[in-house]
Scaffold this motif. Sequence first.
Motif, PDB file in Angstrom:
ATOM      1  N   ARG A  23      25.841 -16.327 -12.113  1.00  0.00           N
ATOM      2  CA  ARG A  23      24.984 -15.486 -11.258  1.00  0.00           C
ATOM      3  C   ARG A  23      25.556 -14.073 -11.267  1.00  0.00           C
ATOM      4  O   ARG A  23      26.752 -13.875 -11.034  1.00  0.00           O
ATOM      5  N   GLU A  51      21.398 -16.135 -13.629  1.00  0.00           N
ATOM      6  CA  GLU A  51      20.630 -15.806 -12.419  1.00  0.00           C
ATOM      7  C   GLU A  51      20.928 -14.361 -12.040  1.00  0.00           C
ATOM      8  O   GLU A  51      22.087 -13.992 -11.839  1.00  0.00           O
ATOM      9  N   THR A  53      20.416 -11.380  -9.378  1.00  0.00           N
ATOM     10  CA  THR A  53      20.060 -11.070  -7.995  1.00  0.00           C
ATOM     11  C   THR A  53      20.043  -9.558  -7.795  1.00  0.00           C
ATOM     12  O   THR A  53      20.844  -8.832  -8.386  1.00  0.00           O
ATOM     13  N   ASN A  75      16.313 -13.798  -9.042  1.00  0.00           N
ATOM     14  CA  ASN A  75      16.243 -14.204  -7.630  1.00  0.00           C
ATOM     15  C   ASN A  75      16.369 -12.918  -6.817  1.00  0.00           C
ATOM     16  O   ASN A  75      17.475 -12.422  -6.600  1.00  0.00           O
ATOM     17  N   PHE A  77      15.766 -10.253  -3.530  1.00  0.00           N
ATOM     18  CA  PHE A  77      15.670 -10.190  -2.071  1.00  0.00           C
ATOM     19  C   PHE A  77      14.580  -9.229  -1.624  1.00  0.00           C
ATOM     20  O   PHE A  77      14.277  -9.153  -0.431  1.00  0.00           O
ATOM     21  N   ASP A  94      12.244 -15.966  -8.415  1.00  0.00           N
ATOM     22  CA  ASP A  94      12.254 -16.410  -7.023  1.00  0.00           C
ATOM     23  C   ASP A  94      12.391 -15.212  -6.091  1.00  0.00           C
ATOM     24  O   ASP A  94      12.979 -14.188  -6.451  1.00  0.00           O
ATOM     25  N   TYR A  95      11.852 -15.378  -4.908  1.00  0.00           N
ATOM     26  CA  TYR A  95      12.039 -14.397  -3.831  1.00  0.00           C
ATOM     27  C   TYR A  95      12.785 -15.096  -2.703  1.00  0.00           C
ATOM     28  O   TYR A  95      12.347 -16.149  -2.211  1.00  0.00           O
ATOM     29  N   THR A  96      13.904 -14.535  -2.288  1.00  0.00           N
ATOM     30  CA  THR A  96      14.699 -15.091  -1.187  1.00  0.00           C
ATOM     31  C   THR A  96      14.622 -14.145  -0.003  1.00  0.00           C
ATOM     32  O   THR A  96      15.202 -13.045  -0.055  1.00  0.00           O
ATOM     33  N   CYS A  98      15.544 -12.408   3.346  1.00  0.00           N
ATOM     34  CA  CYS A  98      16.789 -12.256   4.103  1.00  0.00           C
ATOM     35  C   CYS A  98      16.814 -10.868   4.714  1.00  0.00           C
ATOM     36  O   CYS A  98      16.341  -9.904   4.098  1.00  0.00           O
ATOM     37  N   ILE A 103      22.421  -9.824   3.732  1.00  0.00           N
ATOM     38  CA  ILE A 103      22.523 -10.223   2.325  1.00  0.00           C
ATOM     39  C   ILE A 103      23.976 -10.290   1.888  1.00  0.00           C
ATOM     40  O   ILE A 103      24.374 -11.187   1.131  1.00  0.00           O
ATOM     41  N   LEU A 106      25.669 -13.575   2.184  1.00  0.00           N
ATOM     42  CA  LEU A 106      25.342 -14.598   1.186  1.00  0.00           C
ATOM     43  C   LEU A 106      26.353 -14.566   0.047  1.00  0.00           C
ATOM     44  O   LEU A 106      26.699 -15.605  -0.513  1.00  0.00           O
ATOM     45  N   LEU A 112      25.629 -17.586  -2.097  1.00  0.00           N
ATOM     46  CA  LEU A 112      25.200 -17.152  -3.427  1.00  0.00           C
ATOM     47  C   LEU A 112      26.396 -16.448  -4.077  1.00  0.00           C
ATOM     48  O   LEU A 112      26.432 -15.220  -4.164  1.00  0.00           O
TER      49      LEU A 112
END
Length: 614
Positions: A23, A51, A53, A75, A77, A94-96, A98, A103, A106, A112
Amino acid sequence: MQSVVSQFNNQIDWSSIIKSGDRIFLGSNAAIPNALVDSLIENGKKIKDIEVTHIGTLSDERWALPEHQQQFKVNTFFIHGKVIRQAVDEGRADYTPCFLSEISSLFANDILPLDAALIMVGPPDQLGYCSLGVSVDIVMSAARSAKKIVAQINPQMPRTAGHSFLHISEFAACIHHEQKLPEIKPAERSDIYERIGQYVAMLVDNGSTLQLGIGKIPDATLSYLGKHKNLGIHSEMISDGVIELIRSGVINNRAKTFHPGKSVVSFCMGTQHLYDFVHNNPHIEFYPSSYVNKPTNIAKNDNLVSINSALEVDLTGQVVADSIGHDFYSGIGGQVDFVTGATLSKGGKPIIALPSTAKNGTVSRIVANIKEGAGVVTSRGNVHYIVTEFGVASLKGKSIRERALELIRVAHPKFRQALLESVRQHYWVPDYQTKFPTDIPELGELQLQEMEIQGEMFYLRPLNPADERRLQEFFYSHTKETLRLRYNYVPQGMSRQNSCDLVSVDQTKDIALTIVNQQGSSVKIEAVGRYYLNPDNSCEVAFITRENQQGKGMASRLMKQMISIAQQRGVSKMVAYVRSENKPMITVFEQFQFKRVFNPDPAEVELVLFLQES
């Protein structure tokens, strides 16, 4: 400086830094390290299922294109650009959700965990420290939590003050690549956003500390703050709109109670003019979002005014800001952080500002019910003010019914009747509540006038159905003598139904104006003026003023406005009936050239003003 940089190669061996399944984090907003992204795409093809972010990115977002889906899985935010939005819609990203303030936790708490952070920095100084420049936000937190930091050193990155520095020795690898920062040009001005900006600016008191974003509403608001004094900045971001206010001394941070003397932000986005402005500017300090957006830190600023927007707001005050139905559009961002912080701030004002319609005026953004699938970002309990181009809806302390009436008032006129009818399907509304607000075109686009009376600020505006309880309180504030002089007898009470009838006026025919004293969410009616249109095209006019405000000229202000409206509407004459002992009121009418005419009742004086030439 050169000797420090030269220990790094401009070619990165990605296989020594990350592996398949890791990630990584990408720098934010205007600080996307495009050269690192390009290098990873081209030279790290054997590394799969990375991944990625990040939050918002001013970039082509090429890592999220379909052709790279074997290499990267996003992924995010915050959904900013079309590429990411499409990837989320298609299930390739993906949408997370927060809060921006959380953040960093995480990463730090290994929810994460980050294997690497790819960031952009400015050149190191003589001690080897590089500035994160225009984007500290969650970049600093990601860098501190990641196992490895890979940096793009960009000579065009501004050097910013605050908690924005990393030492070059912390980088596992870096490349020296010059890159012009992406720009966002100021939005074009429009009448709708200008009116919203004017209304929001009216809620900003001298000495307030501001949180605002980027776009038409913040830009319009800032353009109407030029006469304010001692404003401050504590905001997750700033844009070009603050520059002139800082240079002119309007924003001087002198009244701030947290970081006084400094504008506190976590990132900035705008034109090169803004990037040049923050470069080596000691008056603007950049801190991580975990610090700037922390609600308890926000609340340390007295009179914190947060200005955020929404996609839609329902009639109870629920705010939808990250999705249109089931389709995710943006993200939670810092809205809830600052709404919460402003709520906790002494004298704070959380404001949600938005146009009343979408899709070229065909859809109301003030809705009876939020769309299926839409998520509430800010709850109805947090909202104090909703602002559209049709006014300010004050919701704090209001019941569900009162909230609905306030929000219908600031909805677009063509949707108001349908909204009132929709409310009845789900919430209790008394049978007598049948009218929806109507505007007075002659009063101007803002539908209000700001006025100073003996050093105190008041607003003249139309009465509307949301004033029902205020008018009832106004009635019960009067002495019996005031009531007798106004009504020619002493009414024994004012029921909510009677009050509703008096504030639910068809302002296209009759006129009902009020002067109010508004302090935050507290609104007090100080004077009311009305005229009723008669079948013969004349009108009957009357006033009543709170006892402690009498003699200050409020009746004259109302009289002048109603004469102007009546003349524009072609009303033939105005008639007033006043108790003969009510000398002050008779004087007001006579000052406006009303003439006494014969009245057989000696206890009553009849006065007439002819408006149209014969």
